[in-house]
Design a protein around this motif. Structure first.
Motif, PDB file in Angstrom:
ATOM      1  N   ALA A 128      -9.575   3.022  -3.808  1.00 21.31           N
ATOM      2  CA  ALA A 128      -9.791   2.189  -4.962  1.00 21.31           C
ATOM      3  C   ALA A 128      -9.374   0.243  -4.459  1.00 21.31           C
ATOM      4  N   VAL A 129      -8.463   0.391  -4.098  1.00 18.46           N
ATOM      5  CA  VAL A 129      -7.999  -1.200  -3.864  1.00 18.46           C
ATOM      6  C   VAL A 129      -7.758  -1.249  -2.117  1.00 18.46           C
ATOM      7  N   LEU A 130      -8.901  -0.304  -1.462  1.00 13.04           N
ATOM      8  CA  LEU A 130      -9.243  -0.694   0.020  1.00 13.04           C
ATOM      9  C   LEU A 130     -10.221  -1.181   0.046  1.00 13.04           C
ATOM     10  N   ALA A 131     -11.384  -0.679  -1.453  1.00 13.29           N
ATOM     11  CA  ALA A 131     -12.705  -1.333  -1.334  1.00 13.29           C
ATOM     12  C   ALA A 131     -12.370  -2.581  -2.019  1.00 13.29           C
ATOM     13  N   LEU A 132     -11.304  -2.681  -2.926  1.00 13.25           N
ATOM     14  CA  LEU A 132     -10.925  -4.610  -3.651  1.00 13.25           C
ATOM     15  C   LEU A 132     -10.701  -5.132  -2.670  1.00 13.25           C
ATOM     16  N   ALA A 133     -10.325  -4.818  -1.488  1.00 11.80           N
ATOM     17  CA  ALA A 133     -10.108  -5.751  -0.028  1.00 11.80           C
ATOM     18  C   ALA A 133     -10.902  -5.726   0.490  1.00 11.80           C
ATOM     19  N   PHE A 134     -11.565  -5.338   1.105  1.00 11.70           N
ATOM     20  CA  PHE A 134     -12.613  -4.736   1.628  1.00 11.70           C
ATOM     21  C   PHE A 134     -13.825  -5.354   1.495  1.00 11.70           C
ATOM     22  N   SER A 178       1.987  10.325   2.656  1.00 11.25           N
ATOM     23  CA  SER A 178       1.569   9.210   2.378  1.00 11.25           C
ATOM     24  C   SER A 178       0.832   8.821   3.712  1.00 11.25           C
ATOM     25  N   LEU A 179       1.019  10.036   4.958  1.00  7.97           N
ATOM     26  CA  LEU A 179       0.580   9.441   6.519  1.00  7.97           C
ATOM     27  C   LEU A 179      -0.881   9.892   6.033  1.00  7.97           C
ATOM     28  N   ARG A 180      -1.294  11.529   5.789  1.00 11.67           N
ATOM     29  CA  ARG A 180      -2.103  12.143   5.634  1.00 11.67           C
ATOM     30  C   ARG A 180      -3.454  11.121   4.648  1.00 11.67           C
ATOM     31  N   VAL A 181      -2.841  10.331   3.633  1.00  5.36           N
ATOM     32  CA  VAL A 181      -3.570   9.798   2.845  1.00  5.36           C
ATOM     33  C   VAL A 181      -4.473   8.774   3.983  1.00  5.36           C
ATOM     34  N   SER A 182      -2.960   7.817   4.475  1.00  2.00           N
ATOM     35  CA  SER A 182      -3.541   6.776   5.437  1.00  2.00           C
ATOM     36  C   SER A 182      -4.699   7.478   6.646  1.00  2.00           C
ATOM     37  N   GLU A 183      -4.641   9.087   7.349  1.00  2.00           N
ATOM     38  CA  GLU A 183      -5.351   9.351   7.879  1.00  2.00           C
ATOM     39  C   GLU A 183      -7.008   9.968   7.660  1.00  2.00           C
ATOM     40  N   LYS A 184      -7.000  10.159   6.528  1.00  2.94           N
ATOM     41  CA  LYS A 184      -7.732  10.505   6.095  1.00  2.94           C
ATOM     42  C   LYS A 184      -8.893   8.728   5.777  1.00  2.94           C
ATOM     43  N   LEU A 185      -7.953   7.994   5.407  1.00  2.00           N
ATOM     44  CA  LEU A 185      -9.206   6.478   5.468  1.00  2.00           C
ATOM     45  C   LEU A 185      -9.477   5.675   6.694  1.00  2.00           C
ATOM     46  N   GLY A 186      -9.001   5.950   7.758  1.00  2.00           N
ATOM     47  CA  GLY A 186      -9.262   6.075   8.369  1.00  2.00           C
ATOM     48  C   GLY A 186      -7.717   4.929   9.867  1.00  2.00           C
ATOM     49  N   TYR A 187      -7.107   5.000   8.841  1.00  2.00           N
ATOM     50  CA  TYR A 187      -6.008   4.281   9.168  1.00  2.00           C
ATOM     51  C   TYR A 187      -5.066   4.193  11.192  1.00  2.00           C
ATOM     52  N   GLU A 247     -13.748  -2.585  10.140  1.00  2.00           N
ATOM     53  CA  GLU A 247     -14.995  -1.593  11.347  1.00  2.00           C
ATOM     54  C   GLU A 247     -14.477  -0.396  10.567  1.00  2.00           C
ATOM     55  N   ARG A 248     -13.005  -0.163  10.787  1.00  2.00           N
ATOM     56  CA  ARG A 248     -13.058   0.997  10.902  1.00  2.00           C
ATOM     57  C   ARG A 248     -13.026   1.759   8.788  1.00  2.00           C
ATOM     58  N   TRP A 249     -12.746   0.582   8.332  1.00  4.29           N
ATOM     59  CA  TRP A 249     -13.006   1.355   7.106  1.00  4.29           C
ATOM     60  C   TRP A 249     -14.810   1.559   6.634  1.00  4.29           C
ATOM     61  N   ALA A 250     -15.065   0.378   7.084  1.00  2.00           N
ATOM     62  CA  ALA A 250     -16.696   0.789   7.377  1.00  2.00           C
ATOM     63  C   ALA A 250     -16.884   2.216   7.332  1.00  2.00           C
ATOM     64  N   LEU A 251     -16.691   2.946   8.530  1.00  3.80           N
ATOM     65  CA  LEU A 251     -17.211   4.210   9.183  1.00  3.80           C
ATOM     66  C   LEU A 251     -15.885   5.095   8.362  1.00  3.80           C
ATOM     67  N   HIS A 252     -14.698   4.843   7.701  1.00  3.63           N
ATOM     68  CA  HIS A 252     -14.425   6.148   6.885  1.00  3.63           C
ATOM     69  C   HIS A 252     -14.129   5.711   5.735  1.00  3.63           C
ATOM     70  N   SER A 253     -14.897   4.652   4.749  1.00  6.23           N
ATOM     71  CA  SER A 253     -14.745   4.692   3.662  1.00  6.23           C
ATOM     72  C   SER A 253     -15.819   5.375   2.673  1.00  6.23           C
TER      73      SER A 253
END
Length: 212
Positions: free
Chosen positions: A128-134, A153-162, A187-193
């Protein structure tokens, strides 16, 4: 009306199961209750400062949320949105930045009541906040960090493309502790959101983010 002076109170960020927004005082009191009921296993310390182990953790949550707004500046802000699930506050998702108009980089951290772990809600909070940011604020990158044993936390980051961004060593309770730094590019957000996110009431807030 409050929103006329603080348009952030009109901001809404929604996912399939959550609504993220600022809370009023009564809702902050319920959020404090959720924090006091427990955020993580007592044998684990996922945060740099052991605030969750203090006896007045509920009060700290309430005062911390109010202090963020009181200290807000367009060149140094911290937006602590409360996550509501079925109308009840379950945690906070913080999005922060310094000199954002120049750097276009944000940082995130969060906490959620222990009883809500393991349901995918943490992923929705971060998305949600990544969409707000990007998508809303035009960010170019987002940073996060987690201790090596903070697997959720690390799993969430991995899922979202960090992607890995090095490590850092901090003194935590008198001991050296290693954190893994992570970075997510636009660019990574666009691929994983993949989490659907709806943003409402952002335009009147842009000046507060240094974008007016």
């Amino acid at each position: 009306m409050l929103v006329a002076h603080l348009p952030l109170y009109g901001l809404r960020v929604r996912t399939p199961d959550l609504e993220l927004r600022l809370a009023d005082l009564a809702e902050l009191a319920r959020l404090g209750d959720a924090a006091a009921a427990g955020i993580h296993d007592p044998d684990v310390l996922p945060f740099m400062h052991p605030w969750t182990q203090e006896p007045d953790v509920g009060r700290r949550v309430i005062l911390g949320a109010l202090a963020e707004l009181g200290q807000w500046r367009p060149d140094d802000w911290s937006l602590g949105l409360v996550a509501f699930h079925d109308g009840e506050p379950i945690g906070r998702q913080i999005l922060s930045a310094k000199e954002y108009a120049v750097t276009r980089e944000v940082r995130t951290w969060s906490w959620m009541g222990r009883s809500f772990h393991g349901q995918g809600l943490g992923t929705q909070m971060r998305a949600a906040v990544l969409a707000l940011a990007f998508d809303g604020l035009g960010a170019l990158s987002a940073c996060s960090a987690a201790f090596l044993d903070n697997h959720s936390s690390l799993r969430v980051s991995e899922k979202l493309g960090y992607q890995p961004d090095g490590v850092q060593v901090d003194a935590v309770r008198g001991r050296p502790t290693i954190s893994r730094r992570l970075r997510l590019t636009r660019e990574r957000w666009a691929l994983h959101s993949r989490v659907p996110v709806e943003i409402e009431g952002l335009d009147p807030c842009l000046e507060m983010f240094g974008l007016g």
